[in-house]
Design a protein around this motif. Structure first.
Motif, PDB file in Angstrom:
ATOM      1  N   LEU A  38       0.814  -1.001   0.005  1.00 25.49           N
ATOM      2  CA  LEU A  38      -0.006   0.010   0.027  1.00 25.49           C
ATOM      3  C   LEU A  38       0.743   1.251   0.037  1.00 25.49           C
ATOM      4  N   ASP A  39       1.816   1.405   0.768  1.00 27.71           N
ATOM      5  CA  ASP A  39       2.556   2.586   0.664  1.00 27.71           C
ATOM      6  C   ASP A  39       3.342   2.836  -0.365  1.00 27.71           C
ATOM      7  N   VAL A  40       3.842   1.628  -1.174  1.00 29.62           N
ATOM      8  CA  VAL A  40       4.518   1.748  -2.140  1.00 29.62           C
ATOM      9  C   VAL A  40       3.724   2.269  -3.632  1.00 29.62           C
ATOM     10  N   TRP A  41       2.545   1.637  -3.500  1.00 24.54           N
ATOM     11  CA  TRP A  41       1.400   1.923  -4.535  1.00 24.54           C
ATOM     12  C   TRP A  41       1.075   3.453  -4.174  1.00 24.54           C
ATOM     13  N   LEU A  42       0.824   3.963  -2.713  1.00 21.98           N
ATOM     14  CA  LEU A  42       0.396   5.334  -2.900  1.00 21.98           C
ATOM     15  C   LEU A  42       1.389   6.241  -3.627  1.00 21.98           C
ATOM     16  N   ARG A  43       2.664   6.052  -3.052  1.00 24.62           N
ATOM     17  CA  ARG A  43       3.885   6.725  -3.652  1.00 24.62           C
ATOM     18  C   ARG A  43       3.963   6.777  -4.928  1.00 24.62           C
ATOM     19  N   GLU A  44       3.653   5.662  -5.707  1.00 24.26           N
ATOM     20  CA  GLU A  44       3.619   5.491  -7.203  1.00 24.26           C
ATOM     21  C   GLU A  44       2.744   6.433  -7.764  1.00 24.26           C
ATOM     22  N   VAL A  45       1.553   6.160  -7.347  1.00 19.03           N
ATOM     23  CA  VAL A  45       0.385   6.714  -7.959  1.00 19.03           C
ATOM     24  C   VAL A  45       0.466   8.622  -7.790  1.00 19.03           C
ATOM     25  N   ARG A  46       1.058   8.812  -6.674  1.00 15.20           N
ATOM     26  CA  ARG A  46       1.201  10.424  -6.332  1.00 15.20           C
ATOM     27  C   ARG A  46       2.289  10.854  -7.063  1.00 15.20           C
ATOM     28  N   GLU A  47       3.469  10.000  -7.250  1.00 18.27           N
ATOM     29  CA  GLU A  47       4.633  10.515  -8.338  1.00 18.27           C
ATOM     30  C   GLU A  47       4.116  10.717  -9.775  1.00 18.27           C
TER      31      GLU A  47
END
Length: 316
Positions: A253-262
């Motif tokens: 989840l934390d990686v997913w959110l970071r990628e989406v925001r980037e």
């Protein structure tokens, strides 16, 4: 582009996308509304039922995609940038269903959503704009979008304040059955209030279940007051795995959110669209904004149609 071939065939088969408990067909007023609400079923269909052989050459091109791309999910918002100042940014305002998936399938879904309501839109324009975006080239907004693109931060804030005043009084929310109802739910008010430790919590409300990706889970509105006395409505929407996760597994989840925001909010502060834990559940937390983009779904006026077509290309 071969993607358009499958997009047209999917338009004819959309009503057949079935799943237990899935009542979007019965609850939708028209095909456009149906398509805008079935992102999860679209990605599940693409994984399990669709014949994607015609798109085989494109499926290896994977990146972070919108997941639920349609005209209502892109708009200007005032967001903090690296300078520390709030500026109006045209962004994806709802990336709950985003994640890793083939670009072509996201584009197909976007074409379907546009085609269902605005068949006059030129598909080649959408394709050209989408490819331009993938290559990182900026697109100047068409003149027809000037009204929404030229709204200032102060004007936006005033619209938000007007919305708060319309839906509240001195004591709290103005309740209306089917629209804003008193909150009674499994997450306690005390648990919710802890998230707003630095603000005064004035009232709680429940948003009745909506269609599509928001049809399941809690939706809570919290009326808070800043130290300055300014009131704001903050929405809590219970998190659900993104629609694209039904097509392929997503990262933690934390990686997913970071990628989406980037991808969708590059260089912008993401704290205004974040995930929080409340009472053992995960919620999206974000201030209730102002709707600047009025999609003319039922209009036949030429000016409105031009606006929708131009917006579709700019979104792409």
């Amino acid at each position: 582009m071969k993607a358009l071939v499958i997009s047209l065939s999917l338009l004819l088969t959309v009503p057949a996308w079935g799943a237990e408990g899935f009542r979007q067909a019965e609850e939708s007023d028209n095909l456009s509304q149906f398509i805008r609400s079935n992102a999860r079923h679209y990605w599940n269909f693409m994984r399990s039922e669709a014949d994607l052989s015609v798109l085989k050459a494109y499926l290896a091109h994977v990146g972070v995609v919108a997941g639920d791309p349609h005209l209502g999910n892109f708009a200007p918002l005032p967001l903090l940038g690296r300078s520390g100042r709030r500026n109006m940014e045209f962004v994806n305002v709802d990336f709950d269903d985003a994640g890793r998936a083939p670009f072509v399938l996201d584009f197909v879904r976007f074409v379907i959503a546009v085609e269902a309501t605005f068949p006059e839109t030129k598909k080649r324009s959408l394709e050209a704009a989408y490819i331009q975006g993938l290559t990182g080239k900026a697109m100047s907004p068409p003149s027809s979008l000037a009204e929404i693109m030229n709204v200032s931060v102060s004007e936006y804030d005033q619209l938000v304040e007007d919305h708060v005043q319309k839906n509240t009084d001195r004591d709290g929310f103005l309740f209306e059955a089917g629209k804003i109802e008193p909150y009674r739910g499994p997450v306690t008010r005390d648990e919710i209030a802890k998230v707003f430790a630095r603000k005064k919590v004035l009232d709680f409300a429940r948003r009745p279940k909506e269609r599509g990706g928001s049809a399941e889970g809690l939706r809570i509105w919290v009326l808070v007051e800043e130290s300055s006395g300014l009131r704001r409505i903050v929405e809590l929407k219970e998190y659900a795995a993104p629609g694209v996760s039904l097509y392929q597994k997503q990262p933690a989840l934390d990686v997913w959110l970071r990628e989406v925001r980037e991808v969708f909010w590059p260089g912008l502060d993401g704290s205004s669209y974040d995930l929080v834990e409340i009472g053992g559940r995960t919620f999206w937390i974000r201030p209730k904004g102002a709707g600047l983009v009025d999609i003319p779904y039922s209009s036949k006026k030429r000016k409105k149609i031009i606006f929708a077509s131009d917006l579709a290309s700019f979104d792409a």
